[in-house]
Design a protein around this motif. Sequence first.
Motif, PDB file in Angstrom:
ATOM      1  N   ALA A  74       0.820  -1.214   0.000  1.00 36.47           N
ATOM      2  CA  ALA A  74       0.000   0.000   0.000  1.00 36.47           C
ATOM      3  C   ALA A  74       0.854   1.264   0.000  1.00 36.47           C
ATOM      4  O   ALA A  74       0.475   2.257  -0.596  1.00 36.47           O
ATOM      5  N   ALA A  75       2.011   1.209   0.651  1.00 34.43           N
ATOM      6  CA  ALA A  75       2.866   2.397   0.723  1.00 34.43           C
ATOM      7  C   ALA A  75       3.697   2.588  -0.545  1.00 34.43           C
ATOM      8  O   ALA A  75       4.235   3.643  -0.784  1.00 34.43           O
ATOM      9  N   ALA A  76       3.805   1.539  -1.354  1.00 34.04           N
ATOM     10  CA  ALA A  76       4.614   1.628  -2.563  1.00 34.04           C
ATOM     11  C   ALA A  76       3.782   2.159  -3.732  1.00 34.04           C
ATOM     12  O   ALA A  76       2.569   2.040  -3.735  1.00 34.04           O
ATOM     13  N   PRO A  77       4.443   2.723  -4.721  1.00 32.46           N
ATOM     14  CA  PRO A  77       3.717   3.295  -5.859  1.00 32.46           C
ATOM     15  C   PRO A  77       3.204   2.230  -6.822  1.00 32.46           C
ATOM     16  O   PRO A  77       3.673   2.108  -7.931  1.00 32.46           O
ATOM     17  N   ARG A  78       2.243   1.405  -6.386  1.00 32.17           N
ATOM     18  CA  ARG A  78       1.729   0.333  -7.204  1.00 32.17           C
ATOM     19  C   ARG A  78       0.271   0.490  -7.623  1.00 32.17           C
ATOM     20  O   ARG A  78      -0.168  -0.218  -8.531  1.00 32.17           O
ATOM     21  N   PRO A  79      -0.525   1.333  -7.048  1.00 26.89           N
ATOM     22  CA  PRO A  79      -1.967   1.273  -7.268  1.00 26.89           C
ATOM     23  C   PRO A  79      -2.415   1.169  -8.718  1.00 26.89           C
ATOM     24  O   PRO A  79      -3.406   0.544  -8.998  1.00 26.89           O
ATOM     25  N   PHE A  80      -1.676   1.741  -9.646  1.00 25.25           N
ATOM     26  CA  PHE A  80      -2.090   1.695 -11.041  1.00 25.25           C
ATOM     27  C   PHE A  80      -1.551   0.475 -11.781  1.00 25.25           C
ATOM     28  O   PHE A  80      -1.873   0.261 -12.933  1.00 25.25           O
ATOM     29  N   TRP A  81      -0.719  -0.342 -11.131  1.00 21.79           N
ATOM     30  CA  TRP A  81      -0.145  -1.521 -11.775  1.00 21.79           C
ATOM     31  C   TRP A  81      -1.022  -2.738 -11.508  1.00 21.79           C
ATOM     32  O   TRP A  81      -1.435  -2.953 -10.368  1.00 21.79           O
ATOM     33  N   PRO A  82      -1.245  -3.575 -12.507  1.00 22.58           N
ATOM     34  CA  PRO A  82      -1.918  -4.858 -12.235  1.00 22.58           C
ATOM     35  C   PRO A  82      -1.030  -5.694 -11.310  1.00 22.58           C
ATOM     36  O   PRO A  82       0.194  -5.633 -11.390  1.00 22.58           O
ATOM     37  N   ARG A  83      -1.653  -6.463 -10.415  1.00 20.69           N
ATOM     38  CA  ARG A  83      -0.907  -7.264  -9.434  1.00 20.69           C
ATOM     39  C   ARG A  83       0.138  -8.159 -10.095  1.00 20.69           C
ATOM     40  O   ARG A  83       1.248  -8.297  -9.615  1.00 20.69           O
ATOM     41  N   ARG A  84      -0.197  -8.786 -11.227  1.00 24.18           N
ATOM     42  CA  ARG A  84       0.749  -9.684 -11.891  1.00 24.18           C
ATOM     43  C   ARG A  84       1.992  -8.926 -12.363  1.00 24.18           C
ATOM     44  O   ARG A  84       3.117  -9.389 -12.215  1.00 24.18           O
ATOM     45  N   LEU A  85       1.795  -7.738 -12.922  1.00 17.62           N
ATOM     46  CA  LEU A  85       2.920  -6.915 -13.374  1.00 17.62           C
ATOM     47  C   LEU A  85       3.769  -6.467 -12.189  1.00 17.62           C
ATOM     48  O   LEU A  85       4.998  -6.476 -12.241  1.00 17.62           O
ATOM     49  N   TRP A  86       3.115  -6.084 -11.093  1.00 17.15           N
ATOM     50  CA  TRP A  86       3.826  -5.683  -9.873  1.00 17.15           C
ATOM     51  C   TRP A  86       4.713  -6.815  -9.384  1.00 17.15           C
ATOM     52  O   TRP A  86       5.892  -6.629  -9.116  1.00 17.15           O
ATOM     53  N   ARG A  87       4.156  -8.031  -9.271  1.00 16.18           N
ATOM     54  CA  ARG A  87       4.938  -9.186  -8.788  1.00 16.18           C
ATOM     55  C   ARG A  87       6.110  -9.478  -9.718  1.00 16.18           C
ATOM     56  O   ARG A  87       7.198  -9.804  -9.259  1.00 16.18           O
ATOM     57  N   HIS A  88       5.883  -9.399 -11.019  1.00 14.00           N
ATOM     58  CA  HIS A  88       6.957  -9.635 -11.977  1.00 14.00           C
ATOM     59  C   HIS A  88       8.088  -8.629 -11.758  1.00 14.00           C
ATOM     60  O   HIS A  88       9.264  -8.994 -11.727  1.00 14.00           O
ATOM     61  N   TRP A  89       7.731  -7.360 -11.593  1.00 12.02           N
ATOM     62  CA  TRP A  89       8.737  -6.319 -11.379  1.00 12.02           C
ATOM     63  C   TRP A  89       9.479  -6.542 -10.067  1.00 12.02           C
ATOM     64  O   TRP A  89      10.706  -6.485 -10.020  1.00 12.02           O
ATOM     65  N   VAL A  90       8.746  -6.830  -8.993  1.00 12.88           N
ATOM     66  CA  VAL A  90       9.376  -7.074  -7.687  1.00 12.88           C
ATOM     67  C   VAL A  90      10.294  -8.279  -7.770  1.00 12.88           C
ATOM     68  O   VAL A  90      11.431  -8.242  -7.308  1.00 12.88           O
ATOM     69  N   ARG A  91       9.820  -9.359  -8.374  1.00 14.92           N
ATOM     70  CA  ARG A  91      10.633 -10.574  -8.507  1.00 14.92           C
ATOM     71  C   ARG A  91      11.947 -10.264  -9.211  1.00 14.92           C
ATOM     72  O   ARG A  91      13.000 -10.757  -8.829  1.00 14.92           O
ATOM     73  N   ARG A  92      11.883  -9.419 -10.214  1.00 12.39           N
ATOM     74  CA  ARG A  92      13.094  -9.063 -10.958  1.00 12.39           C
ATOM     75  C   ARG A  92      14.026  -8.190 -10.126  1.00 12.39           C
ATOM     76  O   ARG A  92      15.240  -8.380 -10.111  1.00 12.39           O
ATOM     77  N   VAL A  93      13.484  -7.206  -9.444  1.00 10.40           N
ATOM     78  CA  VAL A  93      14.295  -6.287  -8.646  1.00 10.40           C
ATOM     79  C   VAL A  93      14.974  -7.005  -7.482  1.00 10.40           C
ATOM     80  O   VAL A  93      16.130  -6.735  -7.181  1.00 10.40           O
ATOM     81  N   ILE A  94      14.265  -7.929  -6.833  1.00 11.28           N
ATOM     82  CA  ILE A  94      14.881  -8.626  -5.695  1.00 11.28           C
ATOM     83  C   ILE A  94      15.659  -9.863  -6.139  1.00 11.28           C
ATOM     84  O   ILE A  94      16.187 -10.588  -5.317  1.00 11.28           O
ATOM     85  N   ALA A  95      15.727 -10.103  -7.445  1.00 10.95           N
ATOM     86  CA  ALA A  95      16.469 -11.236  -8.010  1.00 10.95           C
ATOM     87  C   ALA A  95      15.946 -12.566  -7.488  1.00 10.95           C
ATOM     88  O   ALA A  95      16.713 -13.480  -7.206  1.00 10.95           O
ATOM     89  N   SER A  96      14.643 -12.667  -7.379  1.00 14.78           N
ATOM     90  CA  SER A  96      14.012 -13.903  -6.913  1.00 14.78           C
ATOM     91  C   SER A  96      14.356 -15.068  -7.837  1.00 14.78           C
ATOM     92  O   SER A  96      14.269 -14.958  -9.050  1.00 14.78           O
ATOM     93  N   GLY A  97      14.778 -16.174  -7.253  1.00 12.93           N
ATOM     94  CA  GLY A  97      15.124 -17.364  -8.015  1.00 12.93           C
ATOM     95  C   GLY A  97      16.559 -17.389  -8.514  1.00 12.93           C
ATOM     96  O   GLY A  97      16.996 -18.373  -9.091  1.00 12.93           O
TER      97      GLY A  97
END
Length: 120
Positions: A74-97
């Motif tokens: 909620a505190a992050a600038p995500r409200p206009f992003w679809p949840r799937r796109l948000w998760r994809h971006w977060v996964r990439r930024v945190i180098a998940s996997g």
Amino acid sequence: MPPREQVIHIHPEAPPKPAEGQPCNGCGVCCLAEPCPVGVLVSRRRTGACAALKWSEAGGRYVCGLMGEADVTAAAPRPFWPRRLWRHWVRRVIASGIGCDAGLEVGGPAAARGEGNKSC
């Protein structure tokens, strides 16, 4: 420059930190030490534990709340992003996997008291 020491409070049931490059096991050490770039947005701080880090009783490990169903974003600038796109971006930024990239050494309570590596 000598290594910086920092005390972090790890859940007693958390798995031990894996070696660098090994798969993440949810030890939480990296996120307890400092937030990642996305965690900085959510936590609104650059040091200390990330506010998005959550303990999973069911899994017996730490998980990134930014990747889960709970809306810790909620505190992050995500409200206009679809949840799937948000998760994809977060996964990439945190180098998940990608594997553990935390070059941190972890000592237990004995090491913190100066009792580590005693020989009998």
